[in-house]
Enzyme design. Structure first.
Site, PDB file in Angstrom:
ATOM      1  CB  SER A 134     -13.169 -21.620  29.324  1.00  0.00           C
ATOM      2  OG  SER A 134     -12.258 -20.749  29.372  1.00  0.00           O
ATOM      3  CG  ASP A 165     -20.868 -30.947  18.702  1.00  0.00           C
ATOM      4  OD1 ASP A 165     -21.710 -29.926  19.527  1.00  0.00           O
ATOM      5  OD2 ASP A 165     -21.393 -32.334  18.535  1.00  0.00           O
ATOM      6  CB  SER A 209     -14.982 -33.998  18.413  1.00  0.00           C
ATOM      7  OG  SER A 209     -15.181 -35.106  20.095  1.00  0.00           O
ATOM      8  CG  HIS A 217     -19.366 -35.085  17.345  1.00  0.00           C
ATOM      9  ND1 HIS A 217     -19.707 -33.723  18.232  1.00  0.00           N
ATOM     10  CD2 HIS A 217     -18.268 -35.904  17.578  1.00  0.00           C
ATOM     11  CE1 HIS A 217     -18.805 -34.514  18.963  1.00  0.00           C
ATOM     12  NE2 HIS A 217     -17.990 -34.997  18.876  1.00  0.00           N
ATOM     13  CG  ASP A 226      -9.156 -21.437  27.152  1.00  0.00           C
ATOM     14  OD1 ASP A 226      -8.706 -21.225  27.336  1.00  0.00           O
ATOM     15  OD2 ASP A 226      -9.796 -22.766  27.003  1.00  0.00           O
TER      16      ASP A 226
END
EC number: 3.1.1.34
Length: 478
Positions: A202, A186, A162, A271, A205
């Site tokens: 992204s 997620d 998250s 989630h 990274d």
């Protein structure tokens, strides 16, 4: 004179507040080689296989003895787990489960849990803003480990859930050398769907970034999980929206059985499924779930994307093949509602023939597959349209491995409402062959009617198809 005494007393208290922190360790020791680590608020607990639920030993940036005291293994890989937003201010139940699964798969590794609970317990927009500071904390910690102990960042795998996924991305962008891998579980959507790459996870990274999207239902920017691809490989289980077992009916059942105390668990069911899918990949290494590259979930539902040529399929989770394409690769798969999550995907193509031109909408069917190992019977599917002399492709999946396909049965289900026309004369189609492709094995099979043609009637008995014996057909089917 009295004012001087008070000034000295205040100065003494201030100095004491600077020099005593975290279990009595001296904060001044955290100024190492001219670098000040005292602004790091996140805590780094090295958990053990024996106690996966408690933060019993902390690695403290700037305090070299803490690394030895926690028995950090300098020759093994390191997993860094970063939690997400929290309502309770406590770790969620998935954290020790993930730690235990990582240690079971990699017994000699280091599993570090990042504690940013105090920042994660704020109102969501505030906690979302804190991901930048948490990412900076993690980057400073990893850079210190690399500089102080010559620990290779190529041995580091960050796992963020998250909001933690974006904190992991920011950390990866700030380390002196790239970490080996970041797995985004997620990644959060609100405040990040339209954010620029430096502010979120992204592909730049880490050497490799893989992402699981499990709760992207809703309009962009308002879905709990981020919708757009943010890694080298982005996998959308079950389309990335709702996950099996997380539907409203299940929610009502659980509330009736357990009361309202579990409502928050149900809200985040889809989630958090991203975490459990990754745990599954750690524990069931011999049977990884396979995902398939596809332009859209609609095309995937038609069974049009079950190809493994040119890296078009990949394992989901820990054993993913680290394919770094120029563009992010969106992949899809189906799963079960509980662990083990693996299913077996099939593309089915049926040509409906007939002498009269007819079209029917939203037609329900059942198909049964029989193989050398097992069978899967009465699998329901619906075709939005069925027309004479047209071929339709659709996706099926089974929860068991049925082995090599030998036979199938096809049934056209009658309408739930009464129809005089259907009672007087049931509609039907002639079907000569059915083509099936197995995604997991990439094998294609053509099934033939026992007669030259089989007549499939709505609401009547199923029609049986067996493997064609024509060698030329087998050669064409690959």
């Amino acid at each position: 004179m009295e004012s001087k005494v008070l000034l000295l007393l205040a100065l003494s208290v201030w100095l004491q507040s600077l020099t005593v922190s975290r279990g009595g360790l001296v904060a001044a020791d955290r100024i190492t080689r001219g670098k000040d680590f005292r602004d790091i608020e996140s805590k780094f607990a090295l958990r053990t296989p024996e106690d996966t639920a408690e933060d019993t030993c902390h690695l403290i940036p700037g305090v070299t003895e803490s690394v030895a005291n926690c028995h950090f293994n300098h020759s093994s890989k390191t997993f860094v787990v970063i939690h997400g937003w929290t309502v309770t201010g406590m770790y969620e139940s998935w954290v020790p489960k993930l730690v235990a699964a990582l240690y079971k798969r990699e017994p000699d590794s280091n599993v570090i849990v990042v504690d940013w609970l105090s920042r994660a317990q704020q109102h969501y927009p505030v906690s979302a803003g804190y991901t930048k500071l948490v990412g900076q904390d993690v980057a400073k910690f990893m850079n210190w480990m690399a500089d102080e102990f010559n620990y290779p960042l190529g041995n580091v795998h960050l796992l963020g859930y998250s909001l933690g996924a974006h904190a992991a991305g920011i950390a990866g962008s700030l380390t002196n050398k790239k970490v080996n891998r970041i797995t985004g579980l997620d990644p959060a959507g609100p405040n990040f769907e339209y954010a620029e790459a430096p502010s979120r996870l992204s592909p730049d990274d880490a050497d490799f970034v893989d992402v699981l999207h499990t709760f992207t239902r809703g309009s962009p920017g308002r879905s709990i999980g981020i919708q757009k691809p943010v890694g080298h490989v982005d996998i959308y289980p079950n389309g990335g929206t709702f996950q099996p077992g997380c539907n409203i009916g299940e929610a009502l059942r659980v509330i009736a059985e357990r009361g309202l105390g579990d409502v928050d668990q149900l809200v985040k069911c889809s989630h958090e499924r991203s975490v459990h899918l990754f745990i599954d990949s750690l524990l069931n290494e011999e049977n990884p779930s396979k995902a398939y590259r596809c332009n859209s979930k609609e095309a995937f539902e038609k069974g049009l994307c079950l190809s493994c040529r040119k890296n078009r399929c990949n394992n989901m989770g820990y054993e993913i093949n680290k394919v770094r394409a120029k563009r992010s690769s969106k992949m899809y798969l189906k799963t079960r509602s509980q662990m083990p999550y693996k299913v077996f995907h099939y593309q089915v193509k049926i040509h409906f023939s007939g002498t009269e031109s007819n079209t029917y909408t939203n037609q329900a069917f059942e198909i049964s597959l029989y193989g050398t190992v097992a069978e899967s019977e009465n699998i329901p599917f619906t075709l939005p349209e069925v027309s004479t002399n047209k071929t339709y492709s659709f996706l099926l999946y089974t929860e068991v491995d049925i082995g090599e396909l030998l036979m199938l049965k096809l049934k056209w289900i009658s309408d739930s409402y009464f129809s005089w026309s259907n009672w007087w004369s049931s509609p039907g189609f002639d079907i000569g062959k059915i083509r099936v492709k197995a995604g997991e094995t990439q094998k294609k099979v053509i099934f033939c009617s026992r007669e030259k043609m089989s007549y499939l009637q709505k609401g009547k008995s199923p029609v049986i198809f067996v493997k064609c014996h024509d060698k030329s057909l087998n050669r064409k089917s690959g």
